[in-house]
Design an enzyme around this catalytic site. Structure first.
Site, PDB file in Angstrom:
ATOM      1  NE  ARG A 282      -0.435   1.660   3.590  1.00 22.50           N
ATOM      2  CZ  ARG A 282       0.666   2.388   3.726  1.00 22.50           C
ATOM      3  NH1 ARG A 282       1.851   1.848   3.958  1.00 22.50           N
ATOM      4  NH2 ARG A 282       0.616   3.707   3.647  1.00 22.50           N
ATOM      5  N   GLY A 283       0.216   2.402  -0.123  1.00 20.22           N
ATOM      6  CA  GLY A 283       0.980   3.638  -0.269  1.00 20.22           C
ATOM      7  C   GLY A 283       1.173   3.859  -1.765  1.00 20.22           C
ATOM      8  CB  ALA A 284       0.474   6.788  -3.908  1.00 23.89           C
TER       9      ALA A 284
ATOM     10  NE  ARG B  28      -6.305   0.708  -1.915  1.00 24.50           N
ATOM     11  CZ  ARG B  28      -5.671   1.321  -0.909  1.00 24.50           C
ATOM     12  NH1 ARG B  28      -4.379   1.106  -0.693  1.00 24.50           N
ATOM     13  NH2 ARG B  28      -6.314   2.142  -0.110  1.00 24.50           N
TER      14      ARG B  28
ATOM     15  CD  GLN C 206      -3.745   2.653   6.676  1.00 26.75           C
ATOM     16  OE1 GLN C 206      -4.403   3.058   7.648  1.00 26.75           O
ATOM     17  NE2 GLN C 206      -4.315   2.414   5.511  1.00 26.75           N
TER      18      GLN C 206
ATOM     19  CG  ASP D 287      -3.051   7.746  -1.899  1.00 24.95           C
ATOM     20  OD1 ASP D 287      -2.819   8.147  -0.745  1.00 24.95           O
ATOM     21  OD2 ASP D 287      -2.884   6.569  -2.267  1.00 24.95           O
TER      22      ASP D 287
ATOM     23  CG  ASN E   8      -2.404  11.506   2.243  1.00 24.12           C
ATOM     24  OD1 ASN E   8      -1.869  10.568   1.637  1.00 24.12           O
ATOM     25  ND2 ASN E   8      -2.114  11.760   3.508  1.00 24.12           N
ATOM     26  CE  LYS E   9      -5.453   5.743   4.148  1.00 24.25           C
ATOM     27  NZ  LYS E   9      -6.428   4.861   3.446  1.00 24.25           N
TER      28      LYS E   9
END
Ligand code: MRU
Length: 345
Positions: free
Chosen positions: A46-48, A89, A196, A237, A247-248
């Site tokens: 995960r994470g862009a 995703r 996270q 992201d 973003n998150k």
């Protein structure tokens, strides 16, 4: 990090299973595209930027199943594999940017044989991996100039080594500040619902021996009010061409709070996180995830079964709330359409 979060090893993708952290540091070996797709979907990787690298390697996995020497059929096969990976995703644009890059390589070499095409696709995926390592370090250096010894900074989610190949974007800034011997504190927001911040950010910052304090998300405002936060650094992201940044979930509320308390709010992201097709944040697709992530903790229910749930994984922070965007090319202060466009010339 000593070993990378994700790498290409003996024809397979090896990645840290982040769903197991911080309890266990285990690896998943993806030998086929389906396993890799699932690893992205369930956030094992995960994470862009890491998702982007995974997509490039995913194309290589898909390539392995092609038999024959018809290069037209091979191209079709790769397009199909890419389309499949693209469904994993929706928000991190690095995924789509990498798939476009792999397809562009094919389009540029219409005259090559299947084995030659396989070789250039492999080279491209490995170049994307190496680029991530380089640009994270460049962003880190630019961003570290914004941290002074004695300061306290805040971050949300995980924009660290675990979200990239091995260094991080927002956390890369902290690693670089530490490498230049600055002393500072980090407050990590736990980042509900998948934690996270608690599970991943504190895990990697503690390993790097950075002074780290974990807070619940709803404690951020009170810390800011007590003047205990000097700056906020987050990843992104997807960034629209006017600087609006997804973003998150929870990032937007930190940005609003930062404005109210006059605290600089920085986004740290490489050029591969900009979406050149999107003008403003309104057009950024936001992933909505399953209800189970919100109504349970581990295996324990934390809400009545029938309750309605809203679970967007990301939110968008408008450019006017962002003090600067830190990229590998430098710092864009008060981002806007003109300044963001200049990044690409
Ligand atoms: O749902 P996740 O864990 O993939 O969300 C990740 C983030 O929001 C990160 O902050 C972002 O991808 C930047 S990572 C360098």
């Amino acid at each position: 990090m000593n070993s990378p979060t994700i790498c290409w090893q003996r024809g397979c993708v090896k990645l840290i299973d982040q769903t197991k952290l911080p309890n266990k540091c285990e690896y998943i070996i993806c030998r086929d595209v389906k396993t890799l797709w699932k690893a992205i979907k369930v956030l094992s990787v995960r994470g862009a930027p890491a998702i982007g690298v995974a997509a490039g390697f995913g194309v290589l996995l898909g390539m392995k199943t092609f038999k024959g020497d018809d290069s037209k059929k091979f191209r079709k096969h790769i397009y199909k594999v890419s389309d499949y990976i693209a469904t994993s995703r929706p928000t991190a644009v690095n995924l789509f940017n990498v798939l476009d890059r792999m397809k562009t390589v094919l389009a540029r070499h219409m005259d090559l044989s299947v084995s030659q095409l396989k070789k250039i696709l492999t080279d491209e995926a490995l170049a994307i991996y190496e680029e991530d390592r380089r640009v994270c370090r460049e962003m880190g250096k630019h961003g570290a100039s914004l941290i002074k010894s004695g300061q306290s900074v805040m971050t949300v989610c995980n924009a660290g080594a675990l979200a990239t190949v091995d260094y991080g974007t927002a956390l890369g800034v902290f690693y670089s500040a530490k490498e230049s011997k600055k002393k500072f504190k980090v407050y990590a927001c736990e980042t509900r619902p998948l934690l996270q911040g608690a599970r991943l950010t504190t895990w990697e910052l503690l390993r790097a021996k950075i002074d780290t304090t974990l807070i619940c998300d709803n404690m951020a405002a009170s810390l800011m009010k007590k003047q205990q936060i000097d700056a906020i650094f987050t990843g992104a992201d997807r960034i629209a061409m006017n600087g609006d940044s997804a973003n998150k979930i929870g990032t937007y509320s930190l940005a609003v709070l930062a404005k109210h308390h006059r605290i600089p709010f920085y986004i740290v992201a490489p050029r591969s996180t900009f979406d050149r097709k999107i003008k403003t944040g309104r057009d950024i697709p936001i992933e909505e995830r399953g209800r189970e992530e919100v109504i349970s903790f581990g295996n324990r229910p934390t809400a009545p079964k029938g309750v309605k749930v809203y679970n967007p994984a990301f939110d968008v922070t408008e450019n006017k709330l962002i003090t600067a965007i830190i990229t590998e090319k430098g710092i864009i202060h008060a981002p806007n359409k003109l300044k963001v466009n200049q990044l690409f010339f």
